[in-house]
Scaffold this motif. Structure first.
Motif, PDB file in Angstrom:
ATOM      1  N   VAL A 140      52.403  52.192  32.347  1.00 35.81           N
ATOM      2  CA  VAL A 140      52.405  53.612  32.842  1.00 35.81           C
ATOM      3  C   VAL A 140      53.651  54.303  32.782  1.00 35.81           C
ATOM      4  CG1 VAL A 140      51.885  55.143  34.812  1.00 35.81           C
ATOM      5  CG2 VAL A 140      50.308  52.996  34.220  1.00 35.81           C
ATOM      6  N   HIS A 141      54.881  53.714  32.956  1.00 33.85           N
ATOM      7  CA  HIS A 141      56.119  54.347  32.907  1.00 33.85           C
ATOM      8  C   HIS A 141      56.426  54.387  31.397  1.00 33.85           C
ATOM      9  CE1 HIS A 141      60.354  55.112  34.004  1.00 33.85           C
ATOM     10  NE2 HIS A 141      60.636  54.266  33.046  1.00 33.85           N
ATOM     11  N   THR A 142      56.053  53.582  30.416  1.00 35.92           N
ATOM     12  CA  THR A 142      56.461  53.827  29.081  1.00 35.92           C
ATOM     13  C   THR A 142      55.652  55.077  28.465  1.00 35.92           C
ATOM     14  OG1 THR A 142      56.648  51.405  28.977  1.00 35.92           O
ATOM     15  CG2 THR A 142      56.151  52.527  27.092  1.00 35.92           C
ATOM     16  N   VAL A 143      54.516  54.942  29.009  1.00 37.51           N
ATOM     17  CA  VAL A 143      53.535  55.918  28.342  1.00 37.51           C
ATOM     18  C   VAL A 143      54.145  57.364  28.803  1.00 37.51           C
ATOM     19  CG1 VAL A 143      51.316  57.108  28.395  1.00 37.51           C
ATOM     20  CG2 VAL A 143      51.093  54.598  27.926  1.00 37.51           C
ATOM     21  N   ARG A 144      54.400  57.630  30.052  1.00 41.94           N
ATOM     22  CA  ARG A 144      54.601  59.010  30.661  1.00 41.94           C
ATOM     23  C   ARG A 144      56.067  59.246  30.035  1.00 41.94           C
ATOM     24  NH1 ARG A 144      52.996  57.864  37.005  1.00 41.94           N
ATOM     25  NH2 ARG A 144      51.019  58.374  36.790  1.00 41.94           N
ATOM     26  N   GLY A 145      57.118  57.982  29.737  1.00 40.52           N
ATOM     27  CA  GLY A 145      58.360  58.697  28.834  1.00 40.52           C
ATOM     28  C   GLY A 145      58.087  59.001  27.578  1.00 40.52           C
ATOM     29  N   VAL A 146      56.852  58.593  26.785  1.00 38.38           N
ATOM     30  CA  VAL A 146      56.843  58.947  25.457  1.00 38.38           C
ATOM     31  C   VAL A 146      56.178  60.612  25.695  1.00 38.38           C
ATOM     32  CG1 VAL A 146      54.890  58.726  23.927  1.00 38.38           C
ATOM     33  CG2 VAL A 146      56.160  56.858  24.547  1.00 38.38           C
ATOM     34  N   VAL A 147      55.280  60.795  26.811  1.00 33.95           N
ATOM     35  CA  VAL A 147      54.736  62.134  26.799  1.00 33.95           C
ATOM     36  C   VAL A 147      55.382  63.182  27.637  1.00 33.95           C
ATOM     37  CG1 VAL A 147      52.350  61.212  26.266  1.00 33.95           C
ATOM     38  CG2 VAL A 147      53.177  61.515  28.532  1.00 33.95           C
ATOM     39  N   GLY A 148      56.478  62.653  28.250  1.00 31.92           N
ATOM     40  CA  GLY A 148      57.567  63.578  28.903  1.00 31.92           C
ATOM     41  C   GLY A 148      56.753  63.805  30.325  1.00 31.92           C
ATOM     42  N   GLY A 149      56.030  63.021  30.767  1.00 40.67           N
ATOM     43  CA  GLY A 149      55.386  63.258  31.971  1.00 40.67           C
ATOM     44  C   GLY A 149      56.293  62.633  33.242  1.00 40.67           C
ATOM     45  N   PRO A 150      55.891  62.857  34.450  1.00 42.31           N
ATOM     46  CA  PRO A 150      56.766  62.146  35.531  1.00 42.31           C
ATOM     47  C   PRO A 150      56.847  60.754  35.572  1.00 42.31           C
ATOM     48  CG  PRO A 150      54.721  63.336  36.459  1.00 42.31           C
ATOM     49  CD  PRO A 150      55.021  63.504  34.972  1.00 42.31           C
ATOM     50  N   SER A 151      57.857  59.956  35.843  1.00 39.06           N
ATOM     51  CA  SER A 151      57.708  58.607  35.952  1.00 39.06           C
ATOM     52  C   SER A 151      57.825  58.151  37.544  1.00 39.06           C
ATOM     53  CB  SER A 151      58.689  57.913  34.980  1.00 39.06           C
ATOM     54  OG  SER A 151      60.120  58.127  35.559  1.00 39.06           O
ATOM     55  N   LYS A 152      57.319  57.004  37.644  1.00 38.41           N
ATOM     56  CA  LYS A 152      57.463  56.498  39.071  1.00 38.41           C
ATOM     57  C   LYS A 152      58.510  55.703  39.230  1.00 38.41           C
ATOM     58  CE  LYS A 152      52.621  56.858  40.557  1.00 38.41           C
ATOM     59  NZ  LYS A 152      51.355  55.979  41.215  1.00 38.41           N
TER      60      LYS A 152
END
Length: 91
Positions: free
Chosen positions: A79-91
């Motif tokens: 989840v963290h990796t995907v959010r980093g790719v799309v620029g979303g918030p990370s946990k």
């Protein structure tokens, strides 16, 4: 086997009590107990000894706990990796 069942298992294993685990997961006890029973049924082995004071891991539960924690860690990392790719918030 669902991620919810694995999360439920880890919470009960760490809390040693269905009520405390349900509170931690913002659930009531009946659905949490159903998650654990369904997981045990799917694995074909009891994971906990039910006692009047709570739940204690059996050897099968001890063995599964290591894997369950690893699975949850891998899901969090994904989840963290995907959010980093799309620029979303990370946990």
């Amino acid at each position: 086997m669902s991620l919810t069942q694995i999360q439920s298992f880890v919470a009960v294993a760490e809390e040693g009590h269905v009520g405390r685990a349900a509170h931690r997961l913002h659930l009531t006890q009946p659905p949490l107990s159903r998650h654990i029973l369904a997981l045990e049924d799917e694995l074909g082995a009891p994971l906990f000894e039910r006692t009047p004071r709570g739940m204690r891991l059996l050897p099968a539960g001890e063995a599964f706990l290591q894997h369950a924690r690893r699975i949850l860690s891998e899901v969090d990392a994904a989840v963290h990796t995907v959010r980093g790719v799309v620029g979303g918030p990370s946990k």
